[in-house]
Design an enzyme around this catalytic site. Structure first.
Site, PDB file in Angstrom:
ATOM      1  CG  ASP A  19      -2.763  13.738  11.091  1.00 29.91           C
ATOM      2  OD1 ASP A  19      -2.427  14.001  12.066  1.00 29.91           O
ATOM      3  OD2 ASP A  19      -2.037  13.903  10.037  1.00 29.91           O
ATOM      4  CB  SER A  20      -2.002  18.191  11.297  1.00 29.25           C
ATOM      5  OG  SER A  20      -1.014  17.189  11.049  1.00 29.25           O
ATOM      6  CB  CYS A  57      -2.796  14.323  15.132  1.00 24.95           C
ATOM      7  SG  CYS A  57      -1.620  15.580  14.795  1.00 24.95           S
ATOM      8  CD  GLU A 101       2.566  16.394   4.135  1.00 30.77           C
ATOM      9  OE1 GLU A 101       1.687  16.938   3.315  1.00 30.77           O
ATOM     10  OE2 GLU A 101       1.888  15.736   5.067  1.00 30.77           O
ATOM     11  CB  CYS A 116       5.551  11.720  13.923  1.00 33.36           C
ATOM     12  SG  CYS A 116       5.010  12.805  12.589  1.00 33.36           S
ATOM     13  CG  HIS A 131       3.908  12.695   8.323  1.00 35.10           C
ATOM     14  ND1 HIS A 131       2.898  13.086   8.997  1.00 35.10           N
ATOM     15  CD2 HIS A 131       3.943  13.442   7.074  1.00 35.10           C
ATOM     16  CE1 HIS A 131       1.907  13.882   8.217  1.00 35.10           C
ATOM     17  NE2 HIS A 131       2.621  14.295   7.059  1.00 35.10           N
TER      18      HIS A 131
HETATM   19  N1  DGL Z   1       0.409  14.548  12.343  1.00 33.95           N
HETATM   20  C1  DGL Z   1       1.350  15.307  13.121  1.00 33.95           C
HETATM   21  C2  DGL Z   1       1.869  14.312  14.293  1.00 33.95           C
HETATM   22  O1  DGL Z   1       1.597  13.065  14.324  1.00 33.95           O
HETATM   23  C3  DGL Z   1       2.755  15.312  12.171  1.00 33.95           C
HETATM   24  C4  DGL Z   1       2.483  16.484  11.118  1.00 33.95           C
HETATM   25  C5  DGL Z   1       2.190  17.877  11.674  1.00 33.95           C
HETATM   26  O2  DGL Z   1       3.325  18.430  12.449  1.00 33.95           O
HETATM   27  O3  DGL Z   1       1.249  18.266  11.905  1.00 33.95           O
HETATM   28  O4  DGL Z   1       2.360  14.784  15.184  1.00 33.95           O
END
Ligand code: DGL
Length: 282
Positions: free
Chosen positions: A26-27, A89, A168, A200, A202
């Protein structure tokens, strides 16, 4: 004799699978919501997680950039001998999944199709909302996936970019987050949707706030559950699940920056302790 053979078989699988893990990336920490569900479904599996914290957020970046990051991370995970890759992600799944599937031969699971599938099973009035990052929403991948299952589905897209920094920051359940959610979601409130995809990583942490704004009649879809089921299904189909009861799973965590922050926040997402996080440069 037969007992010995099955013991040897199990020992052989144990040795070969010790090295094999499910790779997840993931990011940042968000993909741990998916990882948490994978651990629930597959408690014996080894997991190697990579959080690209140096490049977060992906949600505001271009397809070219997100794909470049995704390729590097996949190379890294494959070097660690993974047997399956989960792109946890949503943004990387939306923008980079096809390229990854073209370049690598291991099974790759994204989060879009499982989320769309769960939404299709949940909706009764065929009106589905999707919230996600700018990049995910602009890509329209959820709409395409939903309408592939059922062309009659009406889809309402909305990007909520402030949700990621709020989570976050750990502002999961406070007044400001509620105000932001009210402002964002008001355009979805009059669409009579009965299902809302949390597109997403989060957003599952904001389920409480989102339910308060949208009302209890709107079903919230978190792709994590369906993604974990898909991982189990694929590994089972390939006879690649760890079957030993006594196998002690290893969970390893790598990031591209700020390992301590990842560890603290990550434990909330994972709902478990994280023993250690290693920083690596790709
Ligand atoms: N992990 C990203 C997503 O699920 C969210 C956070 C980001 O923008 O990197 O789209």
């Amino acid at each position: 004799m037969i007992k010995n053979i099955s013991f040897l078989k199990s020992l052989k699988q144990d040795i070969s699978l010790m090295k094999k893990a499910i790779g997840v990336f993931d990011s940042g920490v968000g993909g741990l919501t998916v990882t948490s569900r994978i651990i629930n479904y597959l408690p014996r599996e080894n997991i190697i997680y990579f959080g690209d914290t140096a490049h977060l957020p992906y949600g505001s970046k271009s397809k070219k950039t997100v794909t470049r990051f995704s390729l590097k991370i996949t190379h890294f995970l494959i070097k660690h001998n993974i047997k399956l890759l989960v792109v946890a992600c949503n943004t990387a799944s939306a923008l980079g999944l096809n390229t990854l599937r073209q370049k690598f031969s291991i099974p790759i699971v994204g989060v879009i199709k499982p989320g769309a599938k769960a939404a299709i099973s949940a909706t009764k009035n065929k009106k589905i909302g999707i919230i996600g990052t700018d990049a995910t929403i602009k890509s329209d991948v959820y709409k395409k996936a939903l309408q592939k299952f059922d062309p009659k589905i009406k889809v309402y897209n909305l990007s909520c970019p402030l949700f990621v920094p709020l989570v976050e920051e750990g502002w999961i359940n406070n007044k400001i987050t509620h105000l932001v959610a009210t402002q964002y979601l008001k355009s979805l409130k009059n669409k009579a949707i009965d299902t809302l995809i949390l597109g997403c990583t989060h957003y599952p942490l904001l389920k409480g706030v989102i339910t308060r704004v949208m009302g209890k009649k709107v079903t919230l879809i978190d792709s994590a559950e369906e993604t974990a089921k898909e991982v189990k299904y694929l590994l089972h189909k390939q006879n690649n699940l760890i079957i030993q009861n006594n196998h002690k799973p290893q969970h390893k965590f790598f990031v591209s920056d700020a390992p301590l922050k990842f560890k603290c926040l990550g434990e909330k997402f994972l709902k478990r302790k994280i023993a250690s996080v290693k920083k690596v440069e790709l």
